[in-house]
Enzyme design. Sequence first.
Site, mmCIF file in Angstrom:
data_model
loop_
_atom_site.group_PDB
_atom_site.id
_atom_site.type_symbol
_atom_site.label_atom_id
_atom_site.label_comp_id
_atom_site.label_asym_id
_atom_site.label_seq_id
_atom_site.Cartn_x
_atom_site.Cartn_y
_atom_site.Cartn_z
ATOM 1 N N SER A 2 77.608 53.438 68.694
ATOM 2 C CA SER A 2 78.427 52.349 67.921
ATOM 3 C C SER A 2 77.770 50.969 68.193
ATOM 4 O O SER A 2 77.839 50.197 67.503
ATOM 5 C CB SER A 2 79.610 52.471 68.502
ATOM 6 O OG SER A 2 79.834 52.178 69.730
ATOM 7 N N HIS A 37 80.413 56.510 63.210
ATOM 8 C CA HIS A 37 79.502 55.649 62.248
ATOM 9 C C HIS A 37 78.537 56.331 61.482
ATOM 10 O O HIS A 37 77.531 55.669 61.149
ATOM 11 C CB HIS A 37 78.723 54.812 63.348
ATOM 12 C CG HIS A 37 79.726 53.847 64.035
ATOM 13 N ND1 HIS A 37 80.085 52.720 63.635
ATOM 14 C CD2 HIS A 37 80.288 53.910 65.451
ATOM 15 C CE1 HIS A 37 81.078 51.901 64.381
ATOM 16 N NE2 HIS A 37 80.977 52.726 65.350
ATOM 17 N N LYS A 62 85.984 53.461 59.190
ATOM 18 C CA LYS A 62 84.738 52.828 59.089
ATOM 19 C C LYS A 62 84.205 52.736 57.709
ATOM 20 O O LYS A 62 84.684 52.272 56.748
ATOM 21 C CB LYS A 62 83.836 53.058 60.058
ATOM 22 C CG LYS A 62 84.243 52.583 61.680
ATOM 23 C CD LYS A 62 83.913 52.994 62.796
ATOM 24 C CE LYS A 62 84.637 52.679 63.948
ATOM 25 N NZ LYS A 62 84.591 53.246 65.373
HETATM 26 C C1 LIG Z 1 85.411 53.252 66.185
HETATM 27 C C2 LIG Z 1 85.012 54.409 66.972
HETATM 28 C C3 LIG Z 1 85.960 55.330 67.538
HETATM 29 C C4 LIG Z 1 87.374 55.063 67.400
HETATM 30 O O1 LIG Z 1 87.900 55.210 66.038
HETATM 31 P P1 LIG Z 1 89.106 54.701 65.631
HETATM 32 O O2 LIG Z 1 89.528 55.258 64.469
HETATM 33 O O3 LIG Z 1 88.851 53.055 65.315
HETATM 34 O O4 LIG Z 1 90.130 54.546 66.768
HETATM 35 C C5 LIG Z 1 85.757 56.751 68.216
HETATM 36 N N1 LIG Z 1 84.333 56.623 68.347
HETATM 37 C C6 LIG Z 1 83.326 55.665 68.092
HETATM 38 C C7 LIG Z 1 82.058 56.156 68.528
HETATM 39 C C8 LIG Z 1 83.759 54.468 67.532
HETATM 40 O O5 LIG Z 1 82.792 53.686 67.130
#
Ligand SMILES: *Cc1c(COP(=O)(O)O)cnc(C)c1O
Length: 410
Positions: free
Chosen positions: A184, A212, A243
């Site tokens: 991320s 991602h 995302k």
């Molecule tokens: C954003 C993210 C999460 C968390 O997901 P949310 O739906 O925003 O709680 C988990 N793992 C990674 C690698 C992330 O970037």
Amino acid sequence: MSRFETELERRLEDIRSTNLFRQLRRIDSPQSPEIQADSRSLLNFSSNDYLGFANEPALKEAAIRAVERFGVGSGSSRLICGSLGPHHDLEDAIASFKEQPAALSFSSGFAAALGAIGSLVTRDDVVILDKLSHACLIDAARLSGAALRIFNHNDMEDLESILRWARDRARDSTVLIVTESVFSMDGDHAPLKEIVDLKDKYDAWLMLDEAHATGLYGANLRGLAEAAGVGSRVEIQMGTLGKALGVSGGFICGARPLIDLLINRARPFIFSTAPSPAICAAATAGLALLQTEFGRNRQRALFERVAQVTARLPALGKGPPCPILPLVVGDETNALAAASALRERGLLIPAIRFPAVPRNQARLRLTLSATHSQKDIDSLRDALIALQMDGALNPGSKPEAAIQTESRTT
Ligand SMILES: *Cc1c(COP(=O)(O)O)cnc(C)c1O
């Protein structure tokens, strides 16, 4: 000030003194390349809304229809009386999209991680995490009570030596490897084929967080596991709906017994009110849209933007093609100064600091969206070059922070 407040102010001062203080910034517009903040307009290079779905009419209309039919609240946890049609439709859509037998949705990716790891391992087991794993994976592993071991980022020798240790320690315990597929904060990729082979060799399980990668990689956009040809060999597949899919929520998918176990064991699922039906309906619409020509065109447009930026700013394009483009500045103060200088120039690019990244690896984390225009990319390049000329990036002895541009202009 009460003693309580004085004590908290003292703790906040500790955070401020190390340049790690954070503040919320109010935005008064939908997510898009141009957002309204403090009654001015900013060019947004900070969102994970990679495909521009967050403000897409098809998703909004699905949410509105769900509100009209189901109201706004789900009333209870899924196991009491909150398991509404839109939750089930979403899970069917996720399972079918990921080509997995079953799926379970959560109110966030964070909750999905806590629920899954907490359901699968206990004190007698071992969780092995990549060093750059997201906070939710680390917290989930800690909370589970299992022995926690960290392998150096993408280092397969290190992973194997820990797997060997885990198997020597207790032949019959569960050994769970946890990693992201696309990292991320760095945008680089895990060597999935090697990890899956090692996992099989040592009879471990793999939980893969594709937060991602879902919607961005693979022939059917399922994620990096699909792109690496190991989609059917990963036991626990995790993703977020917040995302590329543009909404919010998280999911786990895999074998039917995995999902049944989560329904029975995952505490953030059991002891929390089910997400609003509107959220689920919007995410279902996002999944459907992703799998149309429109969705594929958005994904292609995104990677065209990535190619344009990395051609203009080669310092940003060192890894595999990815809409996450980190510009490591190092020092927290410099990263903050650079982010604030960019804001002065009308660009929103956040300074990412500890604990999101290690200390002294603070960075500007630039993210691209399919909806950025050519002109937005030009503004980005101009701003970064101007910033470097002002010395605001202050690369010093850190050559990776230097912005080099292409020698000929296009
Ligand atoms: C954003 C993210 C999460 C968390 O997901 P949310 O739906 O925003 O709680 C988990 N793992 C990674 C690698 C992330 O970037």
